[in-house]
Design a protein around this motif. Structure first.
Motif, PDB file in Angstrom:
ATOM      1  N   GLN A 139      14.845  16.631 -15.121  1.00 39.90           N
ATOM      2  CA  GLN A 139      13.805  17.600 -15.470  1.00 39.90           C
ATOM      3  C   GLN A 139      14.093  18.193 -16.851  1.00 39.90           C
ATOM      4  OE1 GLN A 139      11.095  18.054 -13.826  1.00 39.90           O
ATOM      5  NE2 GLN A 139      11.402  18.091 -11.621  1.00 39.90           N
TER       6      GLN A 139
ATOM      7  N   GLU B 225       0.822  -1.215   0.000  1.00 40.45           N
ATOM      8  CA  GLU B 225       0.000   0.000   0.000  1.00 40.45           C
ATOM      9  C   GLU B 225       0.853   1.261   0.000  1.00 40.45           C
ATOM     10  OE1 GLU B 225      -1.157  -1.042   4.387  1.00 40.45           O
ATOM     11  OE2 GLU B 225      -1.514   1.069   4.052  1.00 40.45           O
ATOM     12  N   GLN B 226       1.998   1.186   0.700  1.00 39.62           N
ATOM     13  CA  GLN B 226       2.838   2.373   0.769  1.00 39.62           C
ATOM     14  C   GLN B 226       3.550   2.599  -0.557  1.00 39.62           C
ATOM     15  OE1 GLN B 226       5.009   1.074   4.146  1.00 39.62           O
ATOM     16  NE2 GLN B 226       4.092   2.618   5.466  1.00 39.62           N
TER      17      GLN B 226
ATOM     18  N   ASP C  80       7.213  15.154 -14.388  1.00 41.46           N
ATOM     19  CA  ASP C  80       5.851  14.690 -14.139  1.00 41.46           C
ATOM     20  C   ASP C  80       4.890  15.170 -15.225  1.00 41.46           C
ATOM     21  OD1 ASP C  80       6.778  13.674 -11.655  1.00 41.46           O
ATOM     22  OD2 ASP C  80       6.637  15.687 -10.822  1.00 41.46           O
TER      23      ASP C  80
ATOM     24  N   ARG D  58       7.290   7.976  -4.003  1.00 45.36           N
ATOM     25  CA  ARG D  58       8.176   7.664  -5.124  1.00 45.36           C
ATOM     26  C   ARG D  58       9.172   6.580  -4.763  1.00 45.36           C
ATOM     27  NH1 ARG D  58       8.936  11.546  -9.236  1.00 45.36           N
ATOM     28  NH2 ARG D  58       7.623  13.314  -8.911  1.00 45.36           N
TER      29      ARG D  58
ATOM     30  N   ASP E 221       1.696   4.733  -2.902  1.00 50.19           N
ATOM     31  CA  ASP E 221       1.517   6.141  -2.578  1.00 50.19           C
ATOM     32  C   ASP E 221       2.402   6.992  -3.487  1.00 50.19           C
ATOM     33  OD1 ASP E 221       1.228   7.826   0.589  1.00 50.19           O
ATOM     34  OD2 ASP E 221       1.379   8.647  -1.405  1.00 50.19           O
TER      35      ASP E 221
ATOM     36  N   SER F 207      -2.171   8.846   1.957  1.00 56.48           N
ATOM     37  CA  SER F 207      -1.719   8.461   3.302  1.00 56.48           C
ATOM     38  C   SER F 207      -2.719   7.592   4.068  1.00 56.48           C
ATOM     39  CB  SER F 207      -1.308   9.688   4.134  1.00 56.48           C
ATOM     40  OG  SER F 207      -2.443  10.366   4.630  1.00 56.48           O
ATOM     41  N   ILE F 208      -3.677   6.983   3.367  1.00 57.65           N
ATOM     42  CA  ILE F 208      -4.571   6.018   4.034  1.00 57.65           C
ATOM     43  C   ILE F 208      -4.359   4.630   3.430  1.00 57.65           C
ATOM     44  CG2 ILE F 208      -6.972   5.321   4.402  1.00 57.65           C
ATOM     45  CD1 ILE F 208      -7.691   8.110   4.908  1.00 57.65           C
ATOM     46  N   GLY F 209      -3.892   3.705   4.251  1.00 56.13           N
ATOM     47  CA  GLY F 209      -3.669   2.331   3.815  1.00 56.13           C
ATOM     48  C   GLY F 209      -4.864   1.465   4.153  1.00 56.13           C
ATOM     49  N   PRO F 210      -4.804   0.173   3.836  1.00 58.77           N
ATOM     50  CA  PRO F 210      -5.939  -0.726   4.075  1.00 58.77           C
ATOM     51  C   PRO F 210      -6.382  -0.760   5.535  1.00 58.77           C
ATOM     52  CG  PRO F 210      -4.131  -1.880   2.987  1.00 58.77           C
ATOM     53  CD  PRO F 210      -3.672  -0.489   3.210  1.00 58.77           C
ATOM     54  N   LYS F 211      -5.410  -0.685   6.458  1.00 60.33           N
ATOM     55  CA  LYS F 211      -5.785  -0.782   7.877  1.00 60.33           C
ATOM     56  C   LYS F 211      -6.619   0.414   8.318  1.00 60.33           C
ATOM     57  CE  LYS F 211      -2.222  -3.663   9.874  1.00 60.33           C
ATOM     58  NZ  LYS F 211      -0.855  -3.599  10.376  1.00 60.33           N
TER      59      LYS F 211
ATOM     60  N   GLN G   8       3.286   9.951  -3.377  1.00 67.53           N
ATOM     61  CA  GLN G   8       4.180  10.933  -2.778  1.00 67.53           C
ATOM     62  C   GLN G   8       5.518  10.338  -2.376  1.00 67.53           C
ATOM     63  OE1 GLN G   8       2.072  13.128   0.229  1.00 67.53           O
ATOM     64  NE2 GLN G   8       1.141  14.234  -1.458  1.00 67.53           N
TER      65      GLN G   8
ATOM     66  N   SER H  24      13.458  15.739 -19.632  1.00 64.32           N
ATOM     67  CA  SER H  24      12.011  15.559 -19.880  1.00 64.32           C
ATOM     68  C   SER H  24      11.481  16.702 -20.729  1.00 64.32           C
ATOM     69  CB  SER H  24      11.237  15.544 -18.567  1.00 64.32           C
ATOM     70  OG  SER H  24      11.696  14.528 -17.745  1.00 64.32           O
TER      71      SER H  24
END
Lengths: 401, 206
Positions: A181, A100-101, B123, A108, A104, B27-31, A106, A184
């Motif tokens: 950068q 899960e992390q 990005d 990277r 995320d 910042s919200i995971g499964p738990k 943010q 890109s």
């Protein structure tokens, strides 16, 4: 400087290890795949935050590493480092990232592993670890340094300078970020995803910053090469028993004006780099990448005018790689007044008698800590073996002899 | 026997769906997602209804101010319609949250312009993804005498400020940048060298 301890937990094939190290020479011997090189690797990681051999940091965790109840699996390396003026405890946790992390945006993630670093139990950034413990590692794979890709040779200089100067580490990281950068931006134009208008304005900021950082990096590298050359003027001859000095040539992609002399300063190089970048604008837009700067430079190694990367025998190339590493160690000693820890992996396997004797003489200096690995003790003279600490390594366990 | 980490859990569909929805938030995971879901399951119906209504209103009512691109419910934001704000100054920020931070100081009485991001080619964010052209248009048509560039003091923020400056210079409008320096109540000895360096560079006459 020297390290007085090494603690491992779930690192590669080691489940647990608590090792005391003597400030002199320690020889780790034992069969293949026992875990000798892993000990050197652990110290290299603590010194540079990178592994010399892992393609993915996931490999660093022992296959069945388990976390404490509820925690994620992790590997741990810790060591007590004694420098001229202070003693430090360095610690690195290599932790598997939860799925899960990793998703995320943010964070990277680079791979699926994160490294947590502590100095004297205080959490710090990876930047701050580099240079606290200084090491020079020599492995049979260092032959690549001579005949491999240019990136290997740049890495040799970068690793040396990074361990000596925290400002170099930061500037190099900043430079690489600017480069990504800028590339890109160039790529978007090349692939016609954006109209090519106000190109100079859009590149202006990236050009200016890239040249500032690049000029500094270039000046530092040229200075280091000059110092290494004055060391190698005698070192290579002593090592090989010939009178020929080894000469490192720095080959910049940037052709800076000759009137700047041999050692231009950072500001002169910044200006030269900026002028050259503007000059190759059309080329860069066509190729979609930054064509100039320290990220494109290379080194050559010549003895008596012959480029050994191209024409050297395997034996000559091995001597060059070894001479470069010993010169690196001496440069660190000259600059900081404190000798780095030498990590010599499987050193003697391919060296002849003369080179062996020279290396063993070099490491038998006072104030020089050296960790050696070997599969066989018969390569060493009995007097040498009596003067050092021998440690037998077998299936991820280390036994004092 | 523990289930493998990725095995589907035996949950009824509405519960699984809400967990999944929370899980998509930063910042919200499964738990944490499960914990929030079961909290709502046990709480009064009113709590869940209020949350649902707030979420719907957020997307239906909130839009961007036509002039400065701050978040608002009307055509123009409360700052743009406030006649006591100084109409000759624009403070340029990256995000609405930056605007709030500056408002909290109470030290600024002019107008804002929200870019909604910063230049980051890596990005895929270039000037056309930001409200830069709208800013230039405002400076051209409104009685603006000063533009304050309050983008973040990092690489991307500086790149953004540089690009805007390039456009503003020929227009002859006074352009300033937020000072970079030491935090109030801080200690010189603990400041990192980059910050201390810019504080020295940006020192002023007393």
């Amino acid at each position: 400087m020297h390290v007085s301890s090494l603690t491992l937990r779930d690192f590669r094939n080691y489940a647990r290890l608590e090792l005391d190290l003597s400030p002199g020479i320690s020889l780790f011997y034992g069969p293949n795949a026992a875990g000798k090189t892993t000990l050197l690797e652990a110290l290299f990681l603590l010194a540079t935050t990178r592994s010399p051999r892992a393609s993915s940091d996931r490999e660093l965790l022992r296959w069945d590493a388990g976390g404490e109840a509820g925690a994620l699996p992790f590997a741990r390396i810790a060591s007590d480092v004694h420098r001229l003026s202070q003693s430090l405890r360095l610690e690195m946790l290599i932790q598997l990232r939860q799925e899960e992390q990793a998703n995320d945006v943010q964070l990277r993630p680079q791979g699926n592993v994160q490294k947590l670093i502590r100095i004297n139990r205080k959490p710090v950034r990876a930047f701050d670890l580099v240079g606290q413990l200084r090491v020079v590692l020599f492995t049979p794979a260092d032959l690549e340094l001579v005949h491999g890709a240019p990136a290997q040779r740049r890495r040799y200089l970068d690793l040396t300078l990074s361990q000596l100067d925290p400002h170099y580490v930061r500037t190099l990281a900043y430079y690489n970020r600017l480069l990504q950068q800028r590339n890109s931006l160039l790529r978007a134009w090349r692939e016609r995803r954006r109209p090519r208008r106000a190109v100079d304005d859009e590149l202006g900021y990236w050009d200016a910053e890239l040249c500032k950082a690049g000029g500094y990096i270039l000046a530092e590298r040229l200075q280091a090469v000059a110092e290494l050359n004055s060391i190698l003027a005698t070192l290579h001859g002593d090592l090989t028993g010939t009178a020929e000095p080894l000469v490192i040539g720095y080959v910049p992609r940037l052709a800076y004006p000759a009137e700047l002399g041999d050692l231009p300063d950072a500001e002169q190089l910044r200006a030269a780099l900026h002028a050259a970048l503007l000059h190759c604008r059309t080329d860069e837009l066509q190729r979609g990448q930054t064509l100039l700067g320290p990220h494109r430079d290379d080194l050559t190694f010549a003895v008596a005018g012959v480029n050994l990367g191209l024409y050297g025998s395997r034996g000559q190339q091995r001597s060059v790689a070894l001479a470069l590493k010993l010169a690196e160690a001496r440069l660190m000693t000259q600059r900081s007044g404190d000798a780095p820890v030498l990590l010599l992996d499987d050193l003697l396997s391919e060296l002849d008698m003369h080179r062996r004797r020279h290396v063993l003489h070099t490491i038998q200096q006072p104030q020089q800590q050296t960790l050696l690995t070997a599969t066989d003790l018969s390569d060493f003279e009995p007097e040498f073996l009596h003067s050092i600490t021998r440690l037998r390594v077998e299936t991820a366990q280390v036994f004092a002899v | 026997m523990a289930l493998p980490p990725n095995a589907p859990l035996p949950l009824v569909e509405p519960v699984a769906r809400l967990i999944e929805a929370f899980n998509q938030l930063p910042s919200i995971g499964p738990k944490t997602a499960s914990r929030l879901t079961f909290f709502l399951l046990r709480a009064d119906a009113e709590v869940a209804q209020q949350l649902a209504a707030a979420l719907t209103d957020l997307k239906e009512q909130v839009r961007l101010c036509k002039r400065c691109f701050n978040i608002t419910v009307d055509e123009l934001c409360p700052i743009c319609t406030n006649p006591s704000r100084d109409q000759s100054m624009i403070c340029v920020v990256e995000e609405p949250l930056d605007l709030l931070a500056i408002e909290r100081t109470g030290a600024y009485r002019g107008l804002y312009h929200v870019l909604h991001g910063h230049i980051a080619p890596l990005d895929g964010i270039y000037r056309e993804q930001l409200k830069i052209d709208d800013l230039i248009q405002r400076v051209r048509t409104e009685p603006i005498t000063e533009v304050i560039l309050a983008t973040n003091p990092n690489t991307e923020g500086e790149a953004t400020a540089y690009l805007i400056l390039k456009d503003l210079v020929p227009m002859g409008v006074r352009t300033t940048r937020l000072a970079r320096g030491l935090p109030t109540g801080g200690d010189l000895e603990w400041a990192d060298s980059d910050t201390l360096g810019s504080a020295l560079e940006g020192r002023r006459e007393l």
